[in-house]
Design an enzyme around this catalytic site. Structure first.
Site, mmCIF file in Angstrom:
data_model
loop_
_atom_site.group_PDB
_atom_site.id
_atom_site.type_symbol
_atom_site.label_atom_id
_atom_site.label_comp_id
_atom_site.label_asym_id
_atom_site.label_seq_id
_atom_site.Cartn_x
_atom_site.Cartn_y
_atom_site.Cartn_z
ATOM 1 C CB SER A 53 -0.918 0.016 1.224
ATOM 2 O OG SER A 53 -0.157 -0.081 2.412
ATOM 3 C CE1 TYR A 54 3.371 1.289 4.400
ATOM 4 C CE2 TYR A 54 5.625 0.607 4.084
ATOM 5 C CZ TYR A 54 4.522 0.721 4.889
ATOM 6 O OH TYR A 54 4.573 0.270 6.181
ATOM 7 C CB SER A 55 3.252 6.300 -0.518
ATOM 8 O OG SER A 55 3.760 6.693 -1.811
ATOM 9 N N GLY A 64 1.940 0.796 -4.067
ATOM 10 C CA GLY A 64 2.947 -0.036 -4.719
ATOM 11 C C GLY A 64 4.150 0.737 -5.217
#
Length: 314
Positions: A53-55, A64
């Site tokens: 989930s970053y960012s 991703g």
């Protein structure tokens, strides 16, 4: 390589500082991220922590971005076998939750972004109590058996759910969690100490704490009247208003002076000396921020210094 630590019951050996990848693609662009990763590796670092989930919280990002940057760096440097890559599942906008189907689809998406055929350490990012542990462990076990994941771990999970997961793995002979990623630092001890820490000790799990520097507060740069240019300044500054925060800063300053070290190094060294902790996680937006973090590999606190920090943070 500088001293490495065994990660729980796994065969992974990691540097005593995990480099947080949350800033890659957020406050650090591709070039800055590559520079930080290069400097970390040059110092003997081999443990990079990210999540699918970053960012996603950044306007224009999809999630991703951090994995993509790490994957591009590993390919550019040809060092995949030297780097322990940890990533997580459950929070990517396109892959929410911990259903078996989602875990497997999210893992494939992470592998593609990372440009690798395996993830060294795969965490459930946030537990989803509405999904049976049997379904979660079953899906993770499939990934391990397929060679897509080497070891599994959990983050943001209750002691009860963690125990149920470990018991199921044991009973069925399936992949078993080897590590835990708790929120844990000098100004947030009850988020790990207690039932969760006790269980981790009994089960031989390694802890890899996040928010190790309390969003930057434990670097010592947040002082009354000081203005800090950081995306996390608001979260860090709130600790200044607490009596505990003031006590911790004073103790950090005293111990740091005795070692001619940075406050951040001392805060990380305290964590690294805690039971079960293999490597605290800390991120660096610039190469200049790295030395204070890397110092944890060398700094050894005395018993009196640990007691002083224990008392200040109680």
């Amino acid at each position: 390589m500088t001293s490495v630590r065994k990660l729980g019951t796994s065969d992974l050996e990691v540097f005593p500082l995990a480099l947080g990848g949350n800033v890659f693609g957020w406050t650090a662009d591709r070039a800055q991220s590559f520079a930080v990763l290069d400097a970390y590796a040059a110092a003997g670092g081999n443990f990079v922590d990210t999540a699918d989930s970053y960012s996603a919280w950044v306007e224009g990002n999809k999630g991703g971005e951090s994995e993509t940057i790490i994957g591009e760096w590993v390919r550019a440097r040809g060092n995949r076998s030297d780097v322990v890559i940890a990533t997580k599942v459950s929070q990517h906008p396109d892959h929410q939750g911990l259903s078996a189907a989602n875990i497997k689809a999210a893992a494939d998406a992470s592998l593609k972004r990372l440009g690798t055929d395996h993830i060294d350490l795969y965490y459930t990012h946030f537990d989803k109590p509405d999904v049976p542990v049997e379904e979660i462990i079953g899906a993770l076990d499939e990934l391990v058996r397929a060679g897509k994941v080497r070891h599994i771990a959990a983050s943001n999970i209750s002691a009860e759910r963690l125990k149920a997961s470990l018991d199921f793995s044991e009973k069925e002979g399936l992949a078993r969690y080897v590590a835990l990623q708790p929120h844990y630092n000098l100004v947030s001890r009850d988020t790990y100490e207690g039932d969760l820490l006790d269980l981790a000790q009994r089960a031989g799990l390694a802890a890899v704490p996040y928010f190790a520097l309390a969003s930057g507060f434990l670097t010592g740069k947040y002082r009354p009247g000081a203005k800090v240019d950081s995306a996390r300044a608001e979260g860090a500054a709130k600790h200044l208003a607490t009596e505990r925060g003031q006590r911790v800063l004073a103790a950090l300053d005293e111990v740091a002076r005795a070692h001619d070290a940075e406050a951040a190094t001392v805060a990380l060294a305290w964590l690294a000396a805690r039971p079960t902790v293999a490597a605290p996680i800390a991120s660096a937006r610039t190469v200049e921020q790295l030395p204070a973090l890397l110092g944890v590999a060398e700094l050894r606190l005395t018993e009196d210094e640990v007691a002083k920090l224990d008392s200040a943070s109680a």
